[in-house]
Design an enzyme around this catalytic site. Structure first.
Site, PDB file in Angstrom:
ATOM      1  N   LYS A   1       0.101   4.216  -0.181  1.00 19.44           N
ATOM      2  CA  LYS A   1      -0.552   5.396   0.420  1.00 19.44           C
ATOM      3  C   LYS A   1      -0.364   6.608  -0.504  1.00 19.44           C
ATOM      4  O   LYS A   1      -0.259   6.432  -1.707  1.00 19.44           O
ATOM      5  CB  LYS A   1      -0.009   5.632   1.828  1.00 19.44           C
ATOM      6  CG  LYS A   1      -0.076   4.356   2.671  1.00 19.44           C
ATOM      7  CD  LYS A   1       0.143   4.564   4.132  1.00 19.44           C
ATOM      8  CE  LYS A   1       0.014   3.220   4.830  1.00 19.44           C
ATOM      9  NZ  LYS A   1       0.125   3.343   6.278  1.00 19.44           N
TER      10      LYS A   1
ATOM     11  N   GLU B   1      -6.540   4.865   8.095  1.00 19.03           N
ATOM     12  CA  GLU B   1      -6.400   6.288   7.741  1.00 19.03           C
ATOM     13  C   GLU B   1      -7.693   6.827   7.118  1.00 19.03           C
ATOM     14  O   GLU B   1      -8.051   7.985   7.310  1.00 19.03           O
ATOM     15  CB  GLU B   1      -5.191   6.464   6.805  1.00 19.03           C
ATOM     16  CG  GLU B   1      -3.881   6.295   7.578  1.00 19.03           C
ATOM     17  CD  GLU B   1      -2.751   5.639   6.807  1.00 19.03           C
ATOM     18  OE1 GLU B   1      -2.780   5.630   5.570  1.00 19.03           O
ATOM     19  OE2 GLU B   1      -1.820   5.123   7.472  1.00 19.03           O
TER      20      GLU B   1
ATOM     21  N   GLU C   1      -4.713  -4.629  10.941  1.00 14.68           N
ATOM     22  CA  GLU C   1      -3.698  -3.583  11.047  1.00 14.68           C
ATOM     23  C   GLU C   1      -3.892  -2.812  12.353  1.00 14.68           C
ATOM     24  O   GLU C   1      -4.684  -1.853  12.400  1.00 14.68           O
ATOM     25  CB  GLU C   1      -3.809  -2.615   9.872  1.00 14.68           C
ATOM     26  CG  GLU C   1      -3.550  -3.255   8.525  1.00 14.68           C
ATOM     27  CD  GLU C   1      -3.014  -2.248   7.516  1.00 14.68           C
ATOM     28  OE1 GLU C   1      -2.001  -2.566   6.873  1.00 14.68           O
ATOM     29  OE2 GLU C   1      -3.574  -1.148   7.371  1.00 14.68           O
TER      30      GLU C   1
ATOM     31  N   GLY D   1       3.193   2.530  10.591  1.00 10.56           N
ATOM     32  CA  GLY D   1       4.148   3.607  10.353  1.00 10.56           C
ATOM     33  C   GLY D   1       4.928   4.028  11.587  1.00 10.56           C
ATOM     34  O   GLY D   1       5.582   5.065  11.587  1.00 10.56           O
TER      35      GLY D   1
ATOM     36  N   SER E   1       4.095  -1.890  10.226  1.00  9.42           N
ATOM     37  CA  SER E   1       5.559  -1.931  10.380  1.00  9.42           C
ATOM     38  C   SER E   1       6.173  -3.293  10.050  1.00  9.42           C
ATOM     39  O   SER E   1       7.110  -3.727  10.712  1.00  9.42           O
ATOM     40  CB  SER E   1       5.965  -1.476  11.784  1.00  9.42           C
ATOM     41  OG  SER E   1       5.588  -0.118  11.978  1.00  9.42           O
TER      42      SER E   1
ATOM     43  N   ASN F   1       0.868  -1.179   0.000  1.00  4.86           N
ATOM     44  CA  ASN F   1       0.000   0.000   0.000  1.00  4.86           C
ATOM     45  C   ASN F   1       0.907   1.231   0.000  1.00  4.86           C
ATOM     46  O   ASN F   1       1.504   1.561   1.023  1.00  4.86           O
ATOM     47  CB  ASN F   1      -0.893  -0.028   1.254  1.00  4.86           C
ATOM     48  CG  ASN F   1      -1.697   1.239   1.414  1.00  4.86           C
ATOM     49  OD1 ASN F   1      -1.739   2.079   0.512  1.00  4.86           O
ATOM     50  ND2 ASN F   1      -2.336   1.389   2.562  1.00  4.86           N
TER      51      ASN F   1
ATOM     52  N   HIS G   1      -9.262   1.192   5.426  1.00  2.00           N
ATOM     53  CA  HIS G   1      -7.942   1.433   6.027  1.00  2.00           C
ATOM     54  C   HIS G   1      -8.113   2.392   7.201  1.00  2.00           C
ATOM     55  O   HIS G   1      -8.932   3.313   7.143  1.00  2.00           O
ATOM     56  CB  HIS G   1      -6.975   2.009   4.988  1.00  2.00           C
ATOM     57  CG  HIS G   1      -5.566   1.991   5.482  1.00  2.00           C
ATOM     58  ND1 HIS G   1      -5.085   2.946   6.335  1.00  2.00           N
ATOM     59  CD2 HIS G   1      -4.552   1.122   5.280  1.00  2.00           C
ATOM     60  CE1 HIS G   1      -3.830   2.658   6.634  1.00  2.00           C
ATOM     61  NE2 HIS G   1      -3.480   1.558   6.011  1.00  2.00           N
TER      62      HIS G   1
HETATM   63  P1  13P Z   1       3.462   0.511   7.539  1.00  2.00           P
HETATM   64  O1  13P Z   1       3.952  -0.800   6.947  1.00  2.00           O
HETATM   65  O2  13P Z   1       4.169   1.691   6.991  1.00  2.00           O
HETATM   66  O3  13P Z   1       3.416   0.450   9.019  1.00  2.00           O
HETATM   67  O4  13P Z   1       1.926   0.675   7.047  1.00  2.00           O
HETATM   68  C1  13P Z   1       1.046  -0.363   7.185  1.00  2.00           C
HETATM   69  C2  13P Z   1      -0.206  -0.023   6.469  1.00  2.00           C
HETATM   70  O5  13P Z   1      -0.941   0.844   6.883  1.00  2.00           O
HETATM   71  C3  13P Z   1      -0.495  -0.746   5.235  1.00  2.00           C
HETATM   72  O6  13P Z   1      -1.793  -0.518   4.808  1.00  2.00           O
END
Ligand code: 13P
Length: 251
Positions: free
Chosen positions: A11, A97, A167, A173, A212, A9, A95
């Site tokens: 983003k 976010e 997640e 992140g 992560s 992803n 997601h």
């Molecule tokens: P990270 O791998 O950067 O922690 O992000 C995970 C994520 O949100 C994937 O959708």
């Protein structure tokens, strides 16, 4: 047997240059028929370009979101049929976010999963608790509620074609990965919840872990019995890291 899947992803990251470079580097080193489904999810504006670059590769394309409306007067929105038109097979829904920054409710996520599945896209349904919720001891309740909304709103019938991605928000992140055991515990609960609706669906639905994931912690996670691959953020933007994670899913 559930075939492992690793999805990147991106983003809101990338450029034409990064897209070209990343796809070329991943494609060059990805073993043929490696036994793992590999998916990349770039921002909307790079989907078509990616689709052309991926033509001769065994990497599938996914989008990061979709709108539930059909084509028409919905300024700024992207319909499922448009994603299909640029050869997307997968779409991420719910997601964290999207939930926290754009106010998407459990019901809205369910609606998106339903429309995606109805139109022939494979939804990757994200669930996960915040740091505060984990500290309050309500992880199980939160994940159950989020998945339940999708099972009720979209129907258990969207699985096992659809995937679930666990997640934990506190791990996204932050560099704070859930331990393999913490992740496995929640994955097992997710599978039990699916099993309440259908044992067959529970057996066949792939449940990904995201938060992560890096080449050095991927193997520990992917060897857990209920973890079937990963949804990768930051590390999917570096070809060597993404390939390292894919290799952990192969072994
Ligand atoms: P990270 O791998 O950067 O922690 O992000 C995970 C994520 O949100 C994937 O959708």
């Amino acid at each position: 047997m559930r075939r492992p899947l690793v999805a990147g992803n991106w983003k809101m990251n990338g450029s034409r240059e990064l897209t070209r470079g990343l796809v070329a580097e991943i494609g060059a080193d990805l073993p043929n028929d490696c036994g793992v489904d590999v998916v990349v999810c770039p921002p909307y504006v790079y989907l078509d370009m990616c689709s052309n670059l991926l033509e001769s590769q065994s990497i599938a394309l996914g989008a990061q979101d979709l709108d539930t409306h059909g084509p028409g007067a919905f300024t700024g929105a992207i319909a499922a049929d448009m994603l299909l038109d640029v050869d997307c097979r997968f779409v991420i829904v719910g997601h964290s976010e999207r939930r926290s920054l754009y106010g998407e409710s459990d019901e809205r996520v369910a609606e998106k999963a339903a429309v995606a599945a109805e139109r022939g896209l494979i939804p990757i349904v994200c669930v996960g608790e915040t740091q505060e919720e984990r500290e309050d001891g309500v992880t199980e309740e939160v994940v159950h509620r989020q998945l339940d909304a999708v099972i009720r709103g979209a129907g258990i019938k969207i699985f096992p074609q659809a995937l679930v991605a666990y997640e934990p928000v506190w791990a996204i992140g932050t560099g704070l990965t859930a331990t393999a055991q913490q992740a496995q515990e929640v994955h097992q609960l997710i599978r039990e919840q699916l099993s309440d609706a259908s044992a067959e669906v529970a057996r066949d639905t792939r449940v990904l872990y995201g938060g992560s994931v890096k080449p050095d912690n991927a193997l520990g996670l992917f060897t857990q019995p209920d973890i079937d691959g990963g949804l990768i953020g930051g590390a999917s933007l570096k070809a060597a890291d993404f390939l390292g994670i894919i290799k952990a899913a192969i072994s």
